[in-house]
Design a protein around this motif. Structure first.
Motif, PDB file in Angstrom:
ATOM      1  N   ALA A  77      -9.147  -7.126   6.515  1.00 16.30           N
ATOM      2  CA  ALA A  77      -9.335  -8.604   6.689  1.00 16.30           C
ATOM      3  C   ALA A  77      -9.117  -9.352   5.471  1.00 16.30           C
ATOM      4  O   ALA A  77     -10.220  -9.146   4.736  1.00 16.30           O
ATOM      5  CB  ALA A  77     -10.284  -9.143   7.943  1.00 16.30           C
ATOM      6  N   GLY A  78      -8.225 -10.338   5.035  1.00 18.75           N
ATOM      7  CA  GLY A  78      -8.272 -11.157   3.734  1.00 18.75           C
ATOM      8  C   GLY A  78      -7.512 -10.325   2.907  1.00 18.75           C
ATOM      9  O   GLY A  78      -7.198 -11.137   1.896  1.00 18.75           O
ATOM     10  N   ARG A  79      -7.124  -9.212   3.068  1.00 18.73           N
ATOM     11  CA  ARG A  79      -5.971  -8.709   2.210  1.00 18.73           C
ATOM     12  C   ARG A  79      -4.840  -8.917   2.162  1.00 18.73           C
ATOM     13  O   ARG A  79      -4.209  -9.752   3.451  1.00 18.73           O
ATOM     14  CB  ARG A  79      -5.672  -7.050   2.483  1.00 18.73           C
ATOM     15  N   GLN A  80      -3.729  -9.028   0.900  1.00 14.17           N
ATOM     16  CA  GLN A  80      -2.603  -9.740   1.331  1.00 14.17           C
ATOM     17  C   GLN A  80      -1.906  -8.980   2.387  1.00 14.17           C
ATOM     18  O   GLN A  80      -0.918  -9.409   3.177  1.00 14.17           O
ATOM     19  CB  GLN A  80      -1.699  -9.429   0.027  1.00 14.17           C
ATOM     20  N   TYR A  81      -1.793  -7.580   2.534  1.00 21.58           N
ATOM     21  CA  TYR A  81      -1.315  -6.957   3.554  1.00 21.58           C
ATOM     22  C   TYR A  81      -2.583  -6.414   4.423  1.00 21.58           C
ATOM     23  O   TYR A  81      -3.519  -5.638   3.880  1.00 21.58           O
ATOM     24  CB  TYR A  81      -0.409  -5.720   3.199  1.00 21.58           C
ATOM     25  N   HIS A  82      -2.453  -6.949   5.676  1.00 20.55           N
ATOM     26  CA  HIS A  82      -3.746  -6.758   6.397  1.00 20.55           C
ATOM     27  C   HIS A  82      -3.237  -6.235   7.870  1.00 20.55           C
ATOM     28  O   HIS A  82      -3.155  -6.922   8.660  1.00 20.55           O
ATOM     29  CB  HIS A  82      -4.661  -7.970   6.678  1.00 20.55           C
ATOM     30  N   GLN A  83      -3.120  -4.945   7.802  1.00 20.27           N
ATOM     31  CA  GLN A  83      -3.010  -4.244   9.133  1.00 20.27           C
ATOM     32  C   GLN A  83      -4.303  -3.631   9.650  1.00 20.27           C
ATOM     33  O   GLN A  83      -5.143  -3.022   9.035  1.00 20.27           O
ATOM     34  CB  GLN A  83      -2.075  -2.812   8.894  1.00 20.27           C
ATOM     35  N   THR A  84      -4.802  -4.542  10.612  1.00 20.95           N
ATOM     36  CA  THR A  84      -6.375  -4.325  11.031  1.00 20.95           C
ATOM     37  C   THR A  84      -6.594  -3.499  12.616  1.00 20.95           C
ATOM     38  O   THR A  84      -7.590  -3.607  12.742  1.00 20.95           O
ATOM     39  CB  THR A  84      -6.981  -5.722  11.028  1.00 20.95           C
ATOM     40  N   ASP A  85      -5.443  -2.728  12.862  1.00 26.13           N
ATOM     41  CA  ASP A  85      -5.479  -2.209  14.015  1.00 26.13           C
ATOM     42  C   ASP A  85      -5.994  -0.696  13.627  1.00 26.13           C
ATOM     43  O   ASP A  85      -5.690  -0.155  12.491  1.00 26.13           O
ATOM     44  CB  ASP A  85      -4.239  -2.052  14.876  1.00 26.13           C
ATOM     45  N   SER A 112      -0.204   1.992   6.439  1.00 31.85           N
ATOM     46  CA  SER A 112      -0.783   0.742   6.865  1.00 31.85           C
ATOM     47  C   SER A 112      -2.467   0.876   7.219  1.00 31.85           C
ATOM     48  O   SER A 112      -2.993   0.017   7.402  1.00 31.85           O
ATOM     49  CB  SER A 112      -0.220   0.276   8.127  1.00 31.85           C
ATOM     50  N   GLY A 113      -2.677   2.072   7.435  1.00 28.45           N
ATOM     51  CA  GLY A 113      -4.256   2.368   7.500  1.00 28.45           C
ATOM     52  C   GLY A 113      -4.568   2.828   8.894  1.00 28.45           C
ATOM     53  O   GLY A 113      -5.842   2.871   8.932  1.00 28.45           O
ATOM     54  N   GLY A 114      -3.711   2.944   9.674  1.00 30.82           N
ATOM     55  CA  GLY A 114      -3.886   3.423  11.032  1.00 30.82           C
ATOM     56  C   GLY A 114      -3.807   4.973  11.379  1.00 30.82           C
ATOM     57  O   GLY A 114      -3.133   5.774  10.680  1.00 30.82           O
ATOM     58  N   SER A 257      -0.940  -0.069  20.536  1.00 26.27           N
ATOM     59  CA  SER A 257      -1.971   0.014  19.297  1.00 26.27           C
ATOM     60  C   SER A 257      -3.006  -0.629  19.723  1.00 26.27           C
ATOM     61  O   SER A 257      -3.127  -1.402  20.965  1.00 26.27           O
ATOM     62  CB  SER A 257      -1.446  -0.846  18.085  1.00 26.27           C
ATOM     63  N   CYS A 258      -4.132  -0.557  19.155  1.00 25.66           N
ATOM     64  CA  CYS A 258      -5.546  -0.996  19.464  1.00 25.66           C
ATOM     65  C   CYS A 258      -6.542  -1.405  18.548  1.00 25.66           C
ATOM     66  O   CYS A 258      -6.536  -0.704  17.533  1.00 25.66           O
ATOM     67  CB  CYS A 258      -6.223  -0.156  20.434  1.00 25.66           C
ATOM     68  N   CYS A 259      -7.096  -2.699  18.681  1.00 26.19           N
ATOM     69  CA  CYS A 259      -8.140  -2.893  17.616  1.00 26.19           C
ATOM     70  C   CYS A 259      -9.294  -2.765  18.309  1.00 26.19           C
ATOM     71  O   CYS A 259      -9.840  -2.891  19.446  1.00 26.19           O
ATOM     72  CB  CYS A 259      -7.893  -4.365  17.144  1.00 26.19           C
ATOM     73  N   LEU A 260     -10.275  -2.353  17.393  1.00 29.72           N
ATOM     74  CA  LEU A 260     -11.823  -1.936  18.091  1.00 29.72           C
ATOM     75  C   LEU A 260     -12.815  -2.990  17.505  1.00 29.72           C
ATOM     76  O   LEU A 260     -12.747  -3.272  16.491  1.00 29.72           O
ATOM     77  CB  LEU A 260     -11.977  -0.440  17.479  1.00 29.72           C
ATOM     78  N   GLY A 261     -13.759  -2.978  18.301  1.00 33.12           N
ATOM     79  CA  GLY A 261     -15.055  -3.750  17.908  1.00 33.12           C
ATOM     80  C   GLY A 261     -16.358  -3.170  18.989  1.00 33.12           C
ATOM     81  O   GLY A 261     -15.935  -3.039  20.175  1.00 33.12           O
ATOM     82  N   THR A 289      -5.272  -9.442  17.490  1.00 37.26           N
ATOM     83  CA  THR A 289      -4.133  -8.979  17.780  1.00 37.26           C
ATOM     84  C   THR A 289      -2.800 -10.052  17.234  1.00 37.26           C
ATOM     85  O   THR A 289      -1.697  -9.482  17.137  1.00 37.26           O
ATOM     86  CB  THR A 289      -3.985  -8.810  19.342  1.00 37.26           C
ATOM     87  N   LEU A 290      -3.183 -11.192  17.126  1.00 36.19           N
ATOM     88  CA  LEU A 290      -2.367 -12.394  16.546  1.00 36.19           C
ATOM     89  C   LEU A 290      -2.295 -12.050  15.127  1.00 36.19           C
ATOM     90  O   LEU A 290      -1.545 -12.502  14.090  1.00 36.19           O
ATOM     91  CB  LEU A 290      -2.734 -13.463  17.128  1.00 36.19           C
ATOM     92  N   TYR A 291      -3.496 -11.873  14.627  1.00 36.04           N
ATOM     93  CA  TYR A 291      -3.560 -11.726  12.931  1.00 36.04           C
ATOM     94  C   TYR A 291      -2.952 -10.350  12.344  1.00 36.04           C
ATOM     95  O   TYR A 291      -2.406 -10.401  11.407  1.00 36.04           O
ATOM     96  CB  TYR A 291      -4.982 -11.821  12.689  1.00 36.04           C
ATOM     97  N   THR A 292      -3.240  -9.392  12.812  1.00 37.12           N
ATOM     98  CA  THR A 292      -2.969  -8.311  12.146  1.00 37.12           C
ATOM     99  C   THR A 292      -1.379  -8.092  11.925  1.00 37.12           C
ATOM    100  O   THR A 292      -0.509  -8.506  12.727  1.00 37.12           O
ATOM    101  CB  THR A 292      -3.415  -6.815  13.142  1.00 37.12           C
ATOM    102  N   HIS A 293      -1.236  -7.352  10.700  1.00 38.29           N
ATOM    103  CA  HIS A 293       0.095  -7.046  10.302  1.00 38.29           C
ATOM    104  C   HIS A 293       0.900  -5.822  11.128  1.00 38.29           C
ATOM    105  O   HIS A 293      -0.040  -4.950  11.649  1.00 38.29           O
ATOM    106  CB  HIS A 293       0.517  -6.791   9.005  1.00 38.29           C
ATOM    107  N   LYS A 294       1.910  -5.626  11.518  1.00 37.15           N
ATOM    108  CA  LYS A 294       2.291  -4.566  12.359  1.00 37.15           C
ATOM    109  C   LYS A 294       3.131  -3.666  11.396  1.00 37.15           C
ATOM    110  O   LYS A 294       3.984  -4.011  10.608  1.00 37.15           O
ATOM    111  CB  LYS A 294       3.234  -4.956  13.428  1.00 37.15           C
ATOM    112  N   PRO A 295       2.967  -2.334  11.491  1.00 34.99           N
ATOM    113  CA  PRO A 295       3.780  -1.442  10.561  1.00 34.99           C
ATOM    114  C   PRO A 295       5.232  -1.319  10.909  1.00 34.99           C
ATOM    115  O   PRO A 295       6.034  -0.917   9.814  1.00 34.99           O
ATOM    116  CB  PRO A 295       3.074  -0.230  10.750  1.00 34.99           C
ATOM    117  N   ILE A 296       5.499  -1.466  12.072  1.00 29.81           N
ATOM    118  CA  ILE A 296       6.988  -1.444  12.643  1.00 29.81           C
ATOM    119  C   ILE A 296       7.242  -2.278  13.671  1.00 29.81           C
ATOM    120  O   ILE A 296       6.380  -2.916  14.239  1.00 29.81           O
ATOM    121  CB  ILE A 296       7.391  -0.004  12.942  1.00 29.81           C
TER     122      ILE A 296
END
Length: 548
Positions: A77-85, A112-114, A257-261, A289-296
């Motif tokens: 979060a906060g990176r220029q490219y932010h794939q957070t899933d 993307s980090g996933g 895809s899924c974001c975790l917490g 889910t609205l914030y994250t970049h999507k790899p494809i």
């Protein structure tokens, strides 16, 4: 607090936090409070339908470690490219184009980090005649190796290697080769494998219960799991056959895809506070889910439709310890919603009910306010290993304390020559440490090691996972520890697994000593008290991968 005044464990947790999550700001690493502010500010930025005071409440519960976002969110979060899933689910399609498409998707997702979970059950078995080319099919095994090679080659965001999961259906013609893939060797270091037992198999064998007269694939899988730790077991839920890399997310859809917490139960004081924190955590994940970049593009399309969330739990074992209760145990037998549950703590049942009801309520209400699709699933219990250390100081997921004291080996991620660097630190479990500081005896605390010593202890682990699954609409990632393999132990575990099978969505086993480079190893607590915090280069990992 300066690093000079940190306790040995806090210093260790601080090391992990800085390695995994902290950004460098003006030549120094972010503190925990700075990490949290960066994360919440960026994810809630632009969400005009969320009042500012609620965003501030979210920041506070994360600062207080009552809710901890997943590692991808904390680091990206906060990176220029932010794939957070955290993860993605994939089908392997049985065409030339399907193979190429899968490798393309995996490359984009790893970069993307996933992590990825891939089901290979659609692929034709080895030796099948190919009508168009005249050749023969190579089967799923080479493609599994190819995806693993991509994961080994791609460093996520310039940091760690990608996590991978591979599944194959129990009646696939190549399943025996699949079961034997990781027998005591170092192949597929980045890939966990599981045999898929579908609904048809479950319907055929669920009535057997304690009888070992089940098909050879089940027993062969269990024998290898008890000896080698692979494969795991996947039990399909309806048509949701896909899993993510750690198996806590289930889906029917390619590119879901899924974001975790995770909610830290050990820091929650009441059911009302739990409800409040769960609702805030659910809102935060929806905004992610609205914030994250999507790899494809396909990931973006599926996310817009599914909005899958993974709100989990951690600190569960500490919750029991705080109340002086044995891990996962209870008081009596009772019929609850059609299930006969042994070893259920009824106070804990209320907490699970609150977790379920509050997250469902918040998901529906806030999705409508944000004008997005309601999530098709809201809860998933992930392993939470690193965030439970760096952000939570508690026990991971639903797991018991691993052991009272241990060495933990971890990847330092970046070295001057760009090769992997590993360090080992001697650690006393933070829950155990806190109890000792308060003057309590720690002799009778349940640990993964102590529970693994008896069949009754192993059953308690499996029964507790089955109980918790009723309140989770995705799945639970849990690894049941076993003693070092002795032939015949699988015959004792098989009837237990069949007994709880109708309520499980998957399970893995880990026999002690399975890996030479096992990242966490038990040490005597008296020795640990003398050596705690000693930092050393992990010689056996130099030039290789520990799979951490």
């Amino acid at each position: 607090m300066s690093t000079a005044t940190l306790s040995a464990f806090d210093q260790y947790a601080n090391n992990i936090m800085e390695l995994r999550y902290s950004h460098t700001v003006q030549g120094r690493k972010e503190s925990w409070e700075e990490i949290v502010h960066r994360v919440v500010f960026n994810i809630m930025l632009g969400q005009e339908r969320v009042p500012k005071d609620i965003a501030q409440d979210i920041e506070q519960i994360i600062v207080d470690r009552k809710f901890i976002p997943g590692g991808r969110i904390l680091s990206q979060a906060g990176r220029q490219y932010h794939q957070t899933d955290n993860c993605f689910t994939l089908h392997a399609e049985d065409t030339r184009e399907g193979w190429a498409d899968l490798l393309h998707k995996c490359t984009m997702m790893f970069m993307s980090g996933g992590g990825v979970g891939v089901d290979y059950s659609q692929l034709r078995p080895y030796g099948t005649q190919l009508k168009r080319s005249g050749g023969i099919s190579s089967g799923p095994i080479p493609l599994i190796h190819a995806v693993n090679a991509v994961g080994a080659a791609v460093r996520q965001g310039g940091e760690r290697r990608g996590a991978i999961y591979a599944s194959l259906k129990w009646d696939h013609a190549d399943v025996q080769q699949f079961i034997h893939l990781k027998n005591g060797n170092n192949c597929l270091q980045h890939t966990n494998i599981s045999v898929r037992f579908d609904k048809l198999w479950q319907e055929c064998y669920s009535h057997i219960k304690g009888n070992l007269n089940v098909n050879d694939t089940f027993l062969d899988t269990l024998q290898h799991a008890c000896q080698w730790g692979d494969p795991g077991f996947q039990f399909d839920a309806d048509n949701q056959i896909l899993r993510n890399a750690c198996t806590e997310v289930i889906s029917a859809d390619d590119c879901d895809s899924c974001c975790l917490g995770s909610i830290n139960l050990a820091r929650i004081d009441s059911l009302q506070e739990l409800s409040d924190v769960v609702q805030l955590g659910t809102l935060f994940l929806l905004c992610n889910t609205l914030y994250t970049h999507k790899p494809i593009q396909k990931v973006a399309d599926v996310k817009a439709r599914n909005r899958r969330l993974g709100l989990g739990l951690m600190g569960v074992a500490e919750w029991f310890i705080q109340r002086k209760l044995p891990y996962g145990t209870a008081i009596k037998y009772e019929e609850i919603k059609g299930y006969k549950l042994a070893d259920v703590n009824f106070a804990f049942l209320e907490w699970l009910e609150t977790y379920k009801q509050a997250s469902d309520y918040a998901a529906d209400v806030w999705s409508d306010k944000l004008q997005i699709a309601r999530p098709i699933a809201t809860r998933a219990i992930a392993p939470t290993g690193t965030i439970s250390i760096a952000g939570g100081h508690t026990t991971p997921g639903i797991e018991p304390i691993f052991c009272q004291a241990y060495t933990r080996t971890y990847n330092t991620l970046k070295t001057q020559n760009h090769s992997n660097g590993y360090r080992s630190e001697i650690v006393i479990d933070p829950v155990v440490q806190n109890l000792m500081q308060q003057g309590h005896s720690v002799d009778n605390i349940d640990t993964a090691y102590s529970l693994a010593r008896t069949v009754e202890g192993i059953e308690r682990r499996i029964a507790f996972q089955a109980f918790c699954q009723h309140y989770v609409d995705n799945a639970i990632s849990s690894t049941v520890n076993l003693p070092q393999y002795v032939p015949g132990i699988e015959d004792k575990i098989a009837p237990i697994l069949l007994k709880y099978l109708p309520r499980l969505r998957g399970i893995t086993f880990y026999p002690d000593g399975r890996h030479n480079n096992q990242p966490v190893k038990q040490v005597d607590i008296k020795y640990a008290l003398q050596q705690q915090g000693v930092l050393k280069q992990h010689e056996s990992c130099k030039g290789g991968e520990c799979g951490i």
